[in-house]
Motif scaffolding. Structure first.
Motif, PDB file in Angstrom:
ATOM      1  N   ARG A 212      82.126 -28.726  -8.996  1.00  0.00           N
ATOM      2  CA  ARG A 212      81.711 -29.418  -7.766  1.00  0.00           C
ATOM      3  C   ARG A 212      80.314 -30.004  -7.934  1.00  0.00           C
ATOM      4  O   ARG A 212      80.025 -31.099  -7.449  1.00  0.00           O
ATOM      5  CB  ARG A 212      81.736 -28.467  -6.585  1.00  0.00           C
ATOM      6  CG  ARG A 212      81.598 -29.185  -5.245  1.00  0.00           C
ATOM      7  CD  ARG A 212      81.414 -28.253  -4.078  1.00  0.00           C
ATOM      8  NE  ARG A 212      82.378 -27.155  -4.074  1.00  0.00           N
ATOM      9  CZ  ARG A 212      82.359 -26.170  -3.205  1.00  0.00           C
ATOM     10  NH1 ARG A 212      81.436 -26.158  -2.249  1.00  0.00           N
ATOM     11  NH2 ARG A 212      83.248 -25.206  -3.265  1.00  0.00           N
TER      12      ARG A 212
ATOM     13  N   TYR B 184      86.504 -31.215   1.959  1.00  0.00           N
ATOM     14  CA  TYR B 184      86.223 -31.991   0.753  1.00  0.00           C
ATOM     15  C   TYR B 184      86.186 -31.157  -0.521  1.00  0.00           C
ATOM     16  O   TYR B 184      86.280 -31.691  -1.633  1.00  0.00           O
ATOM     17  CB  TYR B 184      84.939 -32.812   0.890  1.00  0.00           C
ATOM     18  CG  TYR B 184      83.632 -32.067   0.825  1.00  0.00           C
ATOM     19  CD1 TYR B 184      83.200 -31.441  -0.343  1.00  0.00           C
ATOM     20  CD2 TYR B 184      82.773 -32.027   1.920  1.00  0.00           C
ATOM     21  CE1 TYR B 184      81.981 -30.791  -0.414  1.00  0.00           C
ATOM     22  CE2 TYR B 184      81.562 -31.386   1.869  1.00  0.00           C
ATOM     23  CZ  TYR B 184      81.155 -30.759   0.700  1.00  0.00           C
ATOM     24  OH  TYR B 184      79.957 -30.106   0.635  1.00  0.00           O
ATOM     25  N   ALA B 185      86.067 -29.839  -0.408  1.00  0.00           N
ATOM     26  CA  ALA B 185      85.932 -29.005  -1.606  1.00  0.00           C
ATOM     27  C   ALA B 185      87.287 -28.650  -2.204  1.00  0.00           C
ATOM     28  O   ALA B 185      88.234 -28.328  -1.482  1.00  0.00           O
ATOM     29  CB  ALA B 185      85.166 -27.728  -1.274  1.00  0.00           C
TER      30      ALA B 185
ATOM     31  N   ARG C 121      85.085 -33.436  -6.288  1.00  0.00           N
ATOM     32  CA  ARG C 121      85.340 -33.092  -4.892  1.00  0.00           C
ATOM     33  C   ARG C 121      86.146 -34.228  -4.265  1.00  0.00           C
ATOM     34  O   ARG C 121      86.406 -35.251  -4.904  1.00  0.00           O
ATOM     35  CB  ARG C 121      84.026 -32.901  -4.120  1.00  0.00           C
ATOM     36  CG  ARG C 121      83.027 -34.039  -4.322  1.00  0.00           C
ATOM     37  CD  ARG C 121      82.036 -34.175  -3.206  1.00  0.00           C
ATOM     38  NE  ARG C 121      82.658 -34.715  -1.999  1.00  0.00           N
ATOM     39  CZ  ARG C 121      82.008 -34.929  -0.864  1.00  0.00           C
ATOM     40  NH1 ARG C 121      80.711 -34.640  -0.785  1.00  0.00           N
ATOM     41  NH2 ARG C 121      82.620 -35.429   0.189  1.00  0.00           N
TER      42      ARG C 121
ATOM     43  N   GLU D   4      82.820 -29.292   4.478  1.00  0.00           N
ATOM     44  CA  GLU D   4      83.054 -28.788   3.121  1.00  0.00           C
ATOM     45  C   GLU D   4      84.450 -28.215   2.961  1.00  0.00           C
ATOM     46  O   GLU D   4      85.071 -28.347   1.899  1.00  0.00           O
ATOM     47  CB  GLU D   4      82.011 -27.712   2.774  1.00  0.00           C
ATOM     48  CG  GLU D   4      82.143 -27.165   1.358  1.00  0.00           C
ATOM     49  CD  GLU D   4      81.076 -26.145   1.034  1.00  0.00           C
ATOM     50  OE1 GLU D   4      80.990 -25.732  -0.134  1.00  0.00           O
ATOM     51  OE2 GLU D   4      80.326 -25.749   1.961  1.00  0.00           O
TER      52      GLU D   4
END
Length: 408
Positions: free
Chosen positions: A171, A162-163, A176, A159
């Motif tokens: 999100r 990818y965040a 994302r 995460e």
């Protein structure tokens, strides 16, 4: 029996035919590209079979769909091969699977509808990928059509990578990082792990072509990549901008630019083409640079700098580097780019062997590091079609096994 792997674009269709032997997907025996598939286009097919290259124009009758003509010609070509194989499935490269599709799937109308929601995230690829599937479903209704996703290889990214630093409600809507070129990275990783133990360590893979990205992998799993929510992020590319300060877009909006104008700028007028004002083709830019073009030299230098910069960032994410691999049209064939990138990364303990670098022919996996290099360097010609064929074969096998297990 065989798997037909295809990659449908806006005006072209790449294909490769992979026999199945003992349930295992073999290297392609036939490969080629059909061009001129845009409306009103003049389709031409080039292919390679048993080491020989062939080419012919395809006759499109008045009122006939050029894509339908292309598919008919492709079927005739396959049926005319020695011991013409039956097609078990058609494996389609699909650029964007979003967060919903993290493994290959057999395509239905529902799947197509869900995938169409990602068209705006990859407008150069996704709509054409899906249109290709629709055409094949019509032409080959009894043959399973399998969608294989470029985003799937990155599905296990942590995460923290990818965040975005945006509110959580965005999100939840799917805003994302996803990552792309996954079929290529999956193939490169499989080759590296066959060739060297370092392939299971800390690896940075560079897929450098008209589309370009880097991927950091640990033990064969993607942990970070330069492409994100769309296929615009990260490295400078042939006609795409790569990473860009979002404030530039706000400025353009304030200046009255429309969505269509901004999309065209970022996807089709930037990158090597935009910086040089000459071409998106690195080969042409090398020629112009050798003749003294400052604009071509600037574009090449900027492209090289971005590769070096992002490789350093991914190396930091991995906590070090065991192997660097080059692939894609530029990565496999541009000797000077590989040399310049590696020389600027020499501080990592990475040393390129100039003779081995020149000897890399783009036809086989080839190590180009010097004996004293602490980091291995490889050139790996990618084969996205073979990965797609493997995915399709595995899906068909698991589906058949499930059906047999559930049979009364």
């Amino acid at each position: 029996m065989a798997i037909l792997a295809v990659n449908a674009g806006s005006s072209s269709l790449k294909f490769s035919l992979h026999p199945l032997l003992g349930g295992q997907v073999q290297p392609h025996v036939l490969s080629g590209n059909i061009q001129g598939l845009e409306p009103g286009g003049s389709p031409e097919m080039g292919w390679q079979y048993r080491g020989a290259k062939h080419h012919r124009a395809l006759a499109a009758h008045e009122g006939a769909s050029v894509f339908a003509v292309a598919l008919d010609s492709l079927r005739e070509l396959i049926q005319g091969l020695d011991g013409a194989p039956a097609i078990d499935a058609v494996a389609h490269r699909v650029v964007h699977g979003g967060g919903e599709f993290t493994a290959s799937v057999c395509v239905t109308e529902e799947v197509l509808s869900r995938l169409a929601r990602f068209n705006s995230l990859a407008p150069l690829h996704q709509p054409h990928n899906l249109e290709g599937i629709r055409r094949f479903r019509t032409a080959m209704p009894q043959v399973p059509q399998i969608a294989c996703f470029d985003t799937a290889f990155h599905a296990a990214m942590p995460e923290v990578d990818y965040a975005f630093a945006l509110p959580r409600e965005l999100r939840a809507q799917g805003v994302r990082r996803y990552g792309f070129h996954g079929l290529s990275y999956q193939y490169i990783m499989s080759v590296l792990q066959e060739k060297t133990l370092r392939g299971r360590g800390r690896v940075v893979m560079a897929h450098l072509g008209n589309g370009a990205s880097l991927c950091a992998a640990q033990d064969g799993t993607s942990v970070a990549t330069t492409m994100g929510f769309s296929a615009l992020d990260g490295l400078m590319m042939g006609t795409r901008s790569g990473s860009l300060d979002a404030g530039v877009l706000l400025y353009l909006l304030e200046q009255g630019w429309t969505h269509a104008q901004i999309e065209r700028l970022l996807y089709k007028q930037s990158g090597l083409l935009g910086v040089s004002g000459i071409s998106a083709d690195m080969r042409r830019l090398r020629e112009e640079a050798a003749e003294g073009s400052a604009d071509a030299q600037c574009a090449i230098a900027q492209f090289t700098h971005r590769v070096v910069r992002e490789t350093g960032a991914l190396t930091a994410c991995l906590g070090g580097l065991d192997l660097l691999a080059f692939s894609g049209g530029i990565g496999e064939n541009d000797v000077l780019l590989r040399q310049q990138v590696c020389e600027r990364l020499a501080w990592t303990g990475l040393h390129i062997d100039a003779q081995r670098n020149r000897a890399a022919d783009g036809k086989q996996a080839w190590a180009i590091h010097a004996p004293d290099s602490r980091i291995e360097i490889w050139v790996v010609p990618t084969d996205e079609g073979r990965v797609a064929a493997r995915e399709a074969a595995a899906l068909l096998e698991s589906t058949q096994a499930l059906q047999q297990a559930c049979a009364p």
